[in-house]
Motif scaffolding. Structure first.
Motif, PDB file in Angstrom:
ATOM      1  N   MET A  37       0.884  -1.311   0.131  1.00 25.44           N
ATOM      2  CA  MET A  37      -0.144   0.154  -0.004  1.00 25.44           C
ATOM      3  C   MET A  37       0.801   1.148  -0.025  1.00 25.44           C
ATOM      4  N   PHE A  83       0.729   3.694  -3.014  1.00 24.12           N
ATOM      5  CA  PHE A  83       0.541   5.375  -2.685  1.00 24.12           C
ATOM      6  C   PHE A  83       1.649   6.122  -3.064  1.00 24.12           C
ATOM      7  N   TYR A 133       1.103   9.486   5.138  1.00 24.65           N
ATOM      8  CA  TYR A 133       0.350   8.403   4.933  1.00 24.65           C
ATOM      9  C   TYR A 133       0.367   7.245   5.964  1.00 24.65           C
ATOM     10  N   VAL A 177      -7.529  -2.642   4.074  1.00 27.91           N
ATOM     11  CA  VAL A 177      -7.339  -2.084   2.651  1.00 27.91           C
ATOM     12  C   VAL A 177      -8.217  -0.694   2.370  1.00 27.91           C
ATOM     13  N   ILE A 178      -9.282  -1.014   2.849  1.00 23.76           N
ATOM     14  CA  ILE A 178     -10.263   0.090   2.632  1.00 23.76           C
ATOM     15  C   ILE A 178      -9.988   1.188   3.353  1.00 23.76           C
ATOM     16  N   TRP A 179      -9.424   1.309   4.520  1.00 21.90           N
ATOM     17  CA  TRP A 179      -9.079   2.295   5.251  1.00 21.90           C
ATOM     18  C   TRP A 179      -7.804   2.867   4.898  1.00 21.90           C
ATOM     19  N   SER A 206      -6.881   3.038   1.640  1.00 22.10           N
ATOM     20  CA  SER A 206      -7.182   3.691   0.574  1.00 22.10           C
ATOM     21  C   SER A 206      -7.738   5.057   1.225  1.00 22.10           C
ATOM     22  N   ALA A 214      -5.021   7.280   1.831  1.00 25.85           N
ATOM     23  CA  ALA A 214      -4.102   7.609   0.615  1.00 25.85           C
ATOM     24  C   ALA A 214      -5.324   8.886   0.088  1.00 25.85           C
ATOM     25  N   CYS A 215      -6.433   8.681  -0.156  1.00 24.41           N
ATOM     26  CA  CYS A 215      -7.027   9.962  -0.549  1.00 24.41           C
ATOM     27  C   CYS A 215      -6.974  11.163   0.312  1.00 24.41           C
TER      28      CYS A 215
END
Length: 134
Positions: A22, A26, A60, A78-80, A82, A85-86
């Motif tokens: 990740m 990123f 990050y 993985v959702i969190w 991501s 990263a946003c």
């Protein structure tokens, strides 16, 4: 005793490898989004690129570690990750609102611009991580 201590080793390895992937993803996306080319600037000795890029990476990794700690599953992590990263990309956008030519200034080795971008990225990362805490 050693065997019982190593029961979590596979989960550790899975989370660590996923987190490293990740961070790599990123870093790649971040360098594609910013107009200044971090790796080229770093290789050429541009001092201003160092705090800017490290601030984004550390900004990050801070929420990434919070997501790892508080996630219910690998998919949740993985959702969190991501989302984190946003948020870092939003930090770059916020900096561009404050200093529209920040990337140009970093490319010109303006260390103050690099520190500003890195500092804002760290601030966003810390707030992001704190927001993930239950």
């Amino acid at each position: 005793m050693l065997a019982s201590s190593l029961t979590g080793l596979s989960a550790f390895a899975i989370y660590l490898v996923t987190a490293l992937a990740m961070v790599g993803a990123f870093g790649t996306v971040y360098t594609l989004i910013t107009p200044h080319r971090e790796f080229h600037l770093l290789r050429s000795g541009c001092t201003a690129a160092v705090p800017a890029f490290l601030g984004a990476i550390i900004g990050y990794v801070i929420p990434l570690s919070a997501a790892m700690r508080w996630s219910a599953s690998l998919a949740d992590f993985v959702i969190w990750a991501s989302i984190a990263a946003c948020v870092q990309i939003l930090a770059y956008g916020a900096t561009r609102l404050l200093v529209p030519d920040v990337s140009k200034r970093i490319s010109a080795n303006d260390v103050a611009a690099g520190i500003l971008l890195g500092g804002i990225a760290l601030a966003f990362g810390m707030l992001n991580a704190a927001s993930m805490t239950p």
